[in-house]
Design a protein around this motif. Structure first.
Motif, PDB file in Angstrom:
ATOM      1  N   ILE A  32      -4.358   8.721  -0.493  1.00 36.45           N
ATOM      2  CA  ILE A  32      -5.312   7.672  -0.124  1.00 36.45           C
ATOM      3  C   ILE A  32      -5.999   7.125  -1.370  1.00 36.45           C
ATOM      4  O   ILE A  32      -6.118   5.910  -1.551  1.00 36.45           O
ATOM      5  CB  ILE A  32      -6.342   8.199   0.888  1.00 36.45           C
ATOM      6  CG1 ILE A  32      -5.646   8.521   2.208  1.00 36.45           C
ATOM      7  CG2 ILE A  32      -7.479   7.200   1.095  1.00 36.45           C
ATOM      8  CD1 ILE A  32      -6.511   9.259   3.203  1.00 36.45           C
ATOM      9  N   ALA A  33      -6.443   8.029  -2.245  1.00 36.05           N
ATOM     10  CA  ALA A  33      -7.102   7.597  -3.477  1.00 36.05           C
ATOM     11  C   ALA A  33      -6.167   6.768  -4.344  1.00 36.05           C
ATOM     12  O   ALA A  33      -6.569   5.737  -4.905  1.00 36.05           O
ATOM     13  CB  ALA A  33      -7.601   8.818  -4.258  1.00 36.05           C
ATOM     14  N   GLN A  34      -4.910   7.177  -4.454  1.00 36.67           N
ATOM     15  CA  GLN A  34      -3.941   6.430  -5.266  1.00 36.67           C
ATOM     16  C   GLN A  34      -3.712   5.030  -4.701  1.00 36.67           C
ATOM     17  O   GLN A  34      -3.657   4.054  -5.441  1.00 36.67           O
ATOM     18  CB  GLN A  34      -2.618   7.184  -5.370  1.00 36.67           C
ATOM     19  CG  GLN A  34      -1.635   6.551  -6.328  1.00 36.67           C
ATOM     20  CD  GLN A  34      -2.190   6.433  -7.748  1.00 36.67           C
ATOM     21  OE1 GLN A  34      -2.670   7.413  -8.319  1.00 36.67           O
ATOM     22  NE2 GLN A  34      -2.142   5.244  -8.298  1.00 36.67           N
ATOM     23  N   LYS A  35      -3.589   4.919  -3.384  1.00 34.13           N
ATOM     24  CA  LYS A  35      -3.406   3.607  -2.751  1.00 34.13           C
ATOM     25  C   LYS A  35      -4.615   2.712  -3.003  1.00 34.13           C
ATOM     26  O   LYS A  35      -4.482   1.514  -3.253  1.00 34.13           O
ATOM     27  CB  LYS A  35      -3.163   3.739  -1.244  1.00 34.13           C
ATOM     28  CG  LYS A  35      -1.843   4.331  -0.887  1.00 34.13           C
ATOM     29  CD  LYS A  35      -0.735   3.343  -1.168  1.00 34.13           C
ATOM     30  CE  LYS A  35       0.582   3.919  -0.678  1.00 34.13           C
ATOM     31  NZ  LYS A  35       1.694   3.037  -0.941  1.00 34.13           N
ATOM     32  N   MET A  36      -5.812   3.289  -2.940  1.00 31.36           N
ATOM     33  CA  MET A  36      -7.019   2.507  -3.199  1.00 31.36           C
ATOM     34  C   MET A  36      -7.030   1.996  -4.629  1.00 31.36           C
ATOM     35  O   MET A  36      -7.370   0.835  -4.879  1.00 31.36           O
ATOM     36  CB  MET A  36      -8.273   3.347  -2.912  1.00 31.36           C
ATOM     37  CG  MET A  36      -8.464   3.636  -1.428  1.00 31.36           C
ATOM     38  SD  MET A  36      -9.808   4.785  -1.089  1.00 31.36           S
ATOM     39  CE  MET A  36     -11.224   3.774  -1.495  1.00 31.36           C
ATOM     40  N   LEU A  37      -6.642   2.840  -5.566  1.00 33.47           N
ATOM     41  CA  LEU A  37      -6.574   2.415  -6.965  1.00 33.47           C
ATOM     42  C   LEU A  37      -5.501   1.352  -7.166  1.00 33.47           C
ATOM     43  O   LEU A  37      -5.700   0.377  -7.890  1.00 33.47           O
ATOM     44  CB  LEU A  37      -6.302   3.614  -7.878  1.00 33.47           C
ATOM     45  CG  LEU A  37      -7.446   4.606  -8.033  1.00 33.47           C
ATOM     46  CD1 LEU A  37      -7.001   5.839  -8.804  1.00 33.47           C
ATOM     47  CD2 LEU A  37      -8.630   3.940  -8.713  1.00 33.47           C
ATOM     48  N   ASP A  38      -4.346   1.527  -6.509  1.00 34.56           N
ATOM     49  CA  ASP A  38      -3.263   0.556  -6.631  1.00 34.56           C
ATOM     50  C   ASP A  38      -3.689  -0.822  -6.132  1.00 34.56           C
ATOM     51  O   ASP A  38      -3.303  -1.841  -6.695  1.00 34.56           O
ATOM     52  CB  ASP A  38      -2.029   1.014  -5.843  1.00 34.56           C
ATOM     53  CG  ASP A  38      -1.354   2.235  -6.474  1.00 34.56           C
ATOM     54  OD1 ASP A  38      -1.644   2.558  -7.665  1.00 34.56           O
ATOM     55  OD2 ASP A  38      -0.548   2.867  -5.773  1.00 34.56           O
ATOM     56  N   LEU A  39      -4.478  -0.850  -5.077  1.00 33.68           N
ATOM     57  CA  LEU A  39      -4.937  -2.126  -4.521  1.00 33.68           C
ATOM     58  C   LEU A  39      -5.978  -2.788  -5.403  1.00 33.68           C
ATOM     59  O   LEU A  39      -6.115  -4.005  -5.426  1.00 33.68           O
ATOM     60  CB  LEU A  39      -5.515  -1.918  -3.123  1.00 33.68           C
ATOM     61  CG  LEU A  39      -4.502  -1.541  -2.038  1.00 33.68           C
ATOM     62  CD1 LEU A  39      -5.248  -1.198  -0.747  1.00 33.68           C
ATOM     63  CD2 LEU A  39      -3.532  -2.680  -1.797  1.00 33.68           C
ATOM     64  N   ASP A  40      -6.752  -1.978  -6.120  1.00 37.09           N
ATOM     65  CA  ASP A  40      -7.874  -2.510  -6.907  1.00 37.09           C
ATOM     66  C   ASP A  40      -7.481  -2.940  -8.309  1.00 37.09           C
ATOM     67  O   ASP A  40      -8.093  -3.842  -8.861  1.00 37.09           O
ATOM     68  CB  ASP A  40      -8.968  -1.440  -6.981  1.00 37.09           C
ATOM     69  CG  ASP A  40     -10.288  -2.035  -7.450  1.00 37.09           C
ATOM     70  OD1 ASP A  40     -10.588  -3.175  -7.060  1.00 37.09           O
ATOM     71  OD2 ASP A  40     -11.019  -1.341  -8.181  1.00 37.09           O
ATOM     72  N   LEU A  41      -6.490  -2.297  -8.881  1.00 35.95           N
ATOM     73  CA  LEU A  41      -6.128  -2.588 -10.273  1.00 35.95           C
ATOM     74  C   LEU A  41      -5.058  -3.667 -10.349  1.00 35.95           C
ATOM     75  O   LEU A  41      -4.118  -3.674  -9.563  1.00 35.95           O
ATOM     76  CB  LEU A  41      -5.616  -1.316 -10.967  1.00 35.95           C
ATOM     77  CG  LEU A  41      -6.632  -0.166 -11.063  1.00 35.95           C
ATOM     78  CD1 LEU A  41      -5.961   1.057 -11.647  1.00 35.95           C
ATOM     79  CD2 LEU A  41      -7.812  -0.592 -11.934  1.00 35.95           C
TER      80      LEU A  41
END
Length: 91
Positions: free
Chosen positions: A79-88
């Motif tokens: 979940i954290a990785q997906k959130m970072l992928d969407l933000d960066l």
């Protein structure tokens, strides 16, 4: 020249097409009348929007039951990785 004040978009387009073709509307016809608008059908996107989003109520109920019983697996790292992928921004 403005000839379409007060007309709907479809009627304005029809009026514009008539003007470009050099033809005139039949006597007694009113742009945007039910005869002209009856031939217009909603787009596929409009039909889908009117139907609403597809919802799998059985799947939703199963997920709710799994969460309530504590049996729903949560991968916090994913979940954290997906959130970072969407933000960066992607290079």
């Amino acid at each position: 020249m403005i000839n379409s004040i007060g007309l709907g978009l479809g009627s304005a387009i029809d009026t514009s097409k008539l003007r470009e073709s050099g033809k005139s509307a039949p006597k007694g016809s009113v742009p945007g009348s039910s005869a002209q608008t009856a031939r217009l059908s909603p787009s596929p996107a409009a039909r889908m929007a009117a139907q609403g989003a597809p919802v799998d109520t059985d799947k939703i109920a199963a997920i709710k039951a799994a969460i309530a019983s504590g049996n729903y697996p949560v991968d916090a790292e994913a979940i954290a990785q997906k959130m970072l992928d969407l933000d960066l921004p992607q290079d």
